[in-house]
Design an enzyme around this catalytic site. Structure first.
Site, mmCIF file in Angstrom:
data_model
loop_
_atom_site.group_PDB
_atom_site.id
_atom_site.type_symbol
_atom_site.label_atom_id
_atom_site.label_comp_id
_atom_site.label_asym_id
_atom_site.label_seq_id
_atom_site.Cartn_x
_atom_site.Cartn_y
_atom_site.Cartn_z
ATOM 1 N N HIS A 1 -6.815 9.060 3.134
ATOM 2 C CA HIS A 1 -7.101 7.632 3.212
ATOM 3 C C HIS A 1 -7.633 7.326 4.593
ATOM 4 O O HIS A 1 -7.183 7.916 5.576
ATOM 5 C CB HIS A 1 -5.817 6.821 2.951
ATOM 6 C CG HIS A 1 -6.103 5.414 2.585
ATOM 7 N ND1 HIS A 1 -6.301 4.443 3.539
ATOM 8 C CD2 HIS A 1 -6.268 4.819 1.388
ATOM 9 C CE1 HIS A 1 -6.562 3.311 2.924
ATOM 10 N NE2 HIS A 1 -6.551 3.505 1.616
ATOM 11 N N ASP B 1 -4.148 6.367 -5.847
ATOM 12 C CA ASP B 1 -4.844 6.805 -7.052
ATOM 13 C C ASP B 1 -4.366 8.137 -7.598
ATOM 14 O O ASP B 1 -4.778 8.539 -8.682
ATOM 15 C CB ASP B 1 -6.347 6.905 -6.767
ATOM 16 C CG ASP B 1 -6.945 5.536 -6.619
ATOM 17 O OD1 ASP B 1 -6.523 4.644 -7.366
ATOM 18 O OD2 ASP B 1 -7.800 5.352 -5.740
#
Ligand code: ACO
Length: 435
Positions: A311, A369
């Site tokens: 991320h 996700d």
């Protein structure tokens, strides 16, 4: 409270000896930020920050992330508390209005949203213009953009009542737009919203009910969907939100801005990641292929990434991923799915990756996700719809950020600068003289 200058930083140009004092602004949380607005005027230079990794493009009171500590707050409330104790519409109200609603405000907000769930009947015809195999993101991007051609009574962005009405319409209509995109792909009749159902429940109803028989939404699945929506509701100045703000900074109408956000969300590095996770798990196939896959990921020339990992901001853990993992187990339990091979594969992959030096040293952890795709698949939602669900949830964040930006005094059009590396000025050569 606006960012306040508490101290300053001085930068000087080695070549000229000229210097400039940059105010250091502090918000309510987070590191200080050097205010470079006068840098060009003072020193004749710009700053270079491709990917905006070190640049604050706006001031915001909506969401705070501390990537090193794995903290995500909406209007100050930790995401885990919101996911466990509140509902998506409460979170929506919070993002939009700054405070949690009291009981009456909550009832009013839910009633307003419920009142706007229907689409203008003529919008139905838009769907017929798409091929049946159109990606649902293409459909929702088009249909949401088209809303601006239908709701002329809420397009004056300078009128607070219009802004509010557009926000309500967008939040209310997104599940209907998305549900119909789902039905269209399957060649099934559209299911109209039902005002006696909750937001997530209604969404599931529009995706899975058939006019020919009664359909009861499982409360466990409705709660799981509500939680998934909460976890995706807002995430500060990510690519799609920044797209919405940039489009909005020109004075474009909110429906057009949200369509721009949907386009930005579509990419596999952003909202398309959960779809990519599932594709990756299917390609890996079985646990014994994991070491070979990890080898490929580490080989930069392969271009293979461990999807659902890493991320831009979280460098410790993604607080949403933990809740998503727990929700995953709940959903599989409710559906009676035992020994789901993809889940087992995901758990094993995560276990191996979080102990591997490559991922540890780069601070790559599972993101939101990594598990959401497995949940959605178990619910019977096809992979092409995953990013659509994300868009439904993020609409509340996008529109809150858009509203905040429009309401900011002195708001200006967004206009980044560049380092030009092209040809210096040269004279035009007529076609017949070019070699
Ligand atoms: N798999 C393998 N290596 C990775 C991954 C990954 N998923 N993510 C980052 N890296 C590596 C990079 O190659 C780089 O290695 P290097 O230092 O040897 O060059 C290092 O880790 C740093 O990565 P960056 O590219 O600087 O990370 P960035 O912040 O630009 O990218 C991103 C973040 C796009 C999310 C990236 O981690 C990625 O592509 N992840 C997979 C896609 C994904 O899951 N996206 C969802 C994000 S969450 C969301 O949008 C809801």
């Amino acid at each position: 409270m606006s960012g306040t200058a508490t101290s300053s930083v001085t930068i000087s140009l080695d070549d000229t000896g000229k210097s400039a004092k940059l105010p250091l602004l502090t918000g309510s949380l987070g590191p200080a930020v050097a205010d470079i607005r006068k840098l060009h005027a003072d020193l004749g230079i710009f700053t270079y920050d491709p990917g905006y990794g070190g640049t604050a493009a706006c001031e915001s009171k909506i969401t705070y992330i501390d990537g090193d500590e794995g903290v995500l707050l909406h209007r100050g409330y930790p995401i885990a508390q919101l996911a466990e104790q509140s509902t998506f519409l409460e979170v929506g109200y919070l993002l939009l209005h700054g405070e949690l609603p009291n009981a009456q405000e909550n009832r009013d907000f839910v009633a307003q949203i419920t009142n706007h769930t229907l689409l203008h009947e003529q919008l139905r015809h838009f769907y017929n213009g798409f091929r049946r195999d159109a990606h649902p993101m293409a459909i929702i991007c088009g249909v949401v953009g088209a809303l601006s051609a239908f709701y002329h009574d809420s397009l004056d962005i300078n009128d607070p009542a219009h802004r509010e009405l557009s926000a309500l319409r967008l939040i209310a209509k997104m599940p209907t737009i998305a549900g119909w995109a789902f039905k269209y792909a399957q060649g099934m009749p559209f299911v109209y919203p039902r005002n006696d159902l909750g937001y997530a429940e209604n969404f599931l109803h529009m995706m899975f009910a058939m006019p020919s028989e009664p359909y009861k939404v499982s409360p466990v699945l409705a709660r799981a969907m509500d939680r998934i929506l909460i976890l995706h509701a807002d995430h500060e100045q990510n690519a799609s939100t920044s797209t919405v703000r940039l489009a909005g900074s020109t004075g474009a109408n909110p429906f057009a801005c949200i369509a721009a956000g949907i386009a930005s969300l579509w990419g596999p590095s952003h909202g398309g990641a959960n779809e990519a996770v599932l594709k990756m798990l299917n390609e890996i196939g079985t646990k014994d292929h994991i070491p070979e896959f990890i080898r490929k990921v580490k080989d930069k020339s392969s271009g293979v990434k461990l999807m659902g990992f890493g991320h831009r901001v979280y460098k410790n853990f993604d607080p949403r991923a933990k809740i998503m993992q727990a929700t995953c187990h709940e959903v599989l339990g409710e559906l009676g799915i035992k020994n789901e091979p993809l889940l087992e594969l995901a758990v094993e992959l995560e276990k191996i990756a979080i102990e591997d030096e490559y991922f540890v040293s780069r601070k790559l952890y599972p993101n939101v996700d990594f598990y959401s795709g497995i949940i959605l698949k178990a619910m019977g939602i096809p992979t092409s719809m995953f990013t659509v669900l994300f868009a439904v949830a993020r609409t509340v964040g996008w529109i809150s950020q858009w509203k905040e930006m429009i309401e900011e005094p002195g708001q200006r059009i967004g206009r980044p600068r560049q380092i030009y590396t092209g040809s210096p000025q040269r004279d035009f050569v007529p076609l017949h003289q070019r070699g």
